[in-house]
Motif scaffolding. Structure first.
Motif, PDB file in Angstrom:
ATOM      1  N   GLY A  53       0.872  -1.274  -0.114  1.00 49.31           N
ATOM      2  CA  GLY A  53       0.011   0.029  -0.004  1.00 49.31           C
ATOM      3  C   GLY A  53       0.757   1.297  -0.218  1.00 49.31           C
ATOM      4  O   GLY A  53       0.883   2.076   0.918  1.00 49.31           O
ATOM      5  N   ASP A  58       2.192   1.607  -6.215  1.00 48.29           N
ATOM      6  CA  ASP A  58       2.094   0.580  -5.121  1.00 48.29           C
ATOM      7  C   ASP A  58       2.730  -0.644  -5.181  1.00 48.29           C
ATOM      8  O   ASP A  58       3.692  -0.705  -6.198  1.00 48.29           O
ATOM      9  CB  ASP A  58       0.441  -0.009  -5.065  1.00 48.29           C
ATOM     10  N   THR A  79       2.860  -6.619   4.217  1.00 52.28           N
ATOM     11  CA  THR A  79       1.655  -5.901   3.902  1.00 52.28           C
ATOM     12  C   THR A  79       0.561  -6.281   5.115  1.00 52.28           C
ATOM     13  O   THR A  79       0.674  -7.145   5.634  1.00 52.28           O
ATOM     14  CB  THR A  79       1.118  -6.262   2.710  1.00 52.28           C
TER      15      THR A  79
END
Length: 222
Positions: A53, A58, A79
């Motif tokens: 993110g 990204d 993540t």
């Protein structure tokens, strides 16, 4: 070893950077995907830690760009996305490993060590070069069975050369493994550290090719 950390969360990023620095890694921390992509394209890294993110670009896009450039360094995705589909997407895009937040820093360090060993074609944690043995897990060195104390930068040189015996690394390549962005590098820093290593591990432990770089002989070379 020089690592790139792409993580926009300041608390997590600082914790990971500080923990890995204590383990002797050089860590360049980027907080957005565009800066991380530029760093990966321009610099030499032994491993990348990518958050999915990221602002700007990204982590999945970043990973795909990395693999499209044929850069084969190991990548660990870090993540908060724990869905199976997200893990599959990351692995299919070229990630070597995947760890979900919140994670234990010791586990992350173990995954990094494992990925680095695999990338060097050495899944075992111990290296033996003559009477010198190196434990990649403990980041320790012994000579003739006795422990040898190396500074973090001395160990970085030894590890970089030991993982690829016979391969010549230039002074610039060794500097990249010892210093992060913004750190001042003395013109003779590599030579000073290698002199200290030779005093501790033997005058012939590290060989040099004048004007080219340094290497460790393969065991069969003697």
């Amino acid at each position: 070893m020089r690592l790139l950390l792409a993580e926009d969360d300041r608390m997590i990023g600082a914790a990971v950077r500080d923990a890995l620095a204590q383990d002797g890694y050089v860590v360049d921390w980027m907080r957005d995907g565009l800066r991380a992509d530029a760093a990966l394209a321009d610099g030499h890294y032994d491993l990348a830690l990518l958050d999915l993110g990221l602002p700007g670009k990204d982590g999945l896009e970043l990973l795909r760009s990395l693999r499209a450039r044929r850069q084969a360094m190991p990548v660990i995705v870090i993540t908060a996305r724990d869905a199976v589909e997200s893990r599959i997407a990351g692995l299919d895009a070229g990630a070597d490993d995947y760890i979900v937040k919140p994670f234990d820093l010791d586990e992350l360090a173990a995954r990094i060590r494992s990925a680095l060993r695999r990338s060097a074609g050495r899944p075992e944690p111990d290296l033996a070069l003559g009477d010198i043995s190196i434990n990649l897990t403990r980041r320790s060195v012994q000579r003739q069975g006795h422990g040898v104390t190396l500074s973090a930068r001395e160990y970085a040189i030894v590890e970089a050369l030991a993982l690829r015996p016979g391969a010549i690394l230039s002074r610039s390549q060794l500097e990249q493994r010892m210093y992060g962005w913004g750190e001042e590098v003395d013109s003779n820093a590599v030579e000073v550290h290698i002199h200290a290593i030779r005093k501790k591990l033997g005058a012939d432990f590290i060989r040099n090719v004048r004007g080219v770089g340094y290497y460790l002989p393969r065991p069969e070379q003697g």
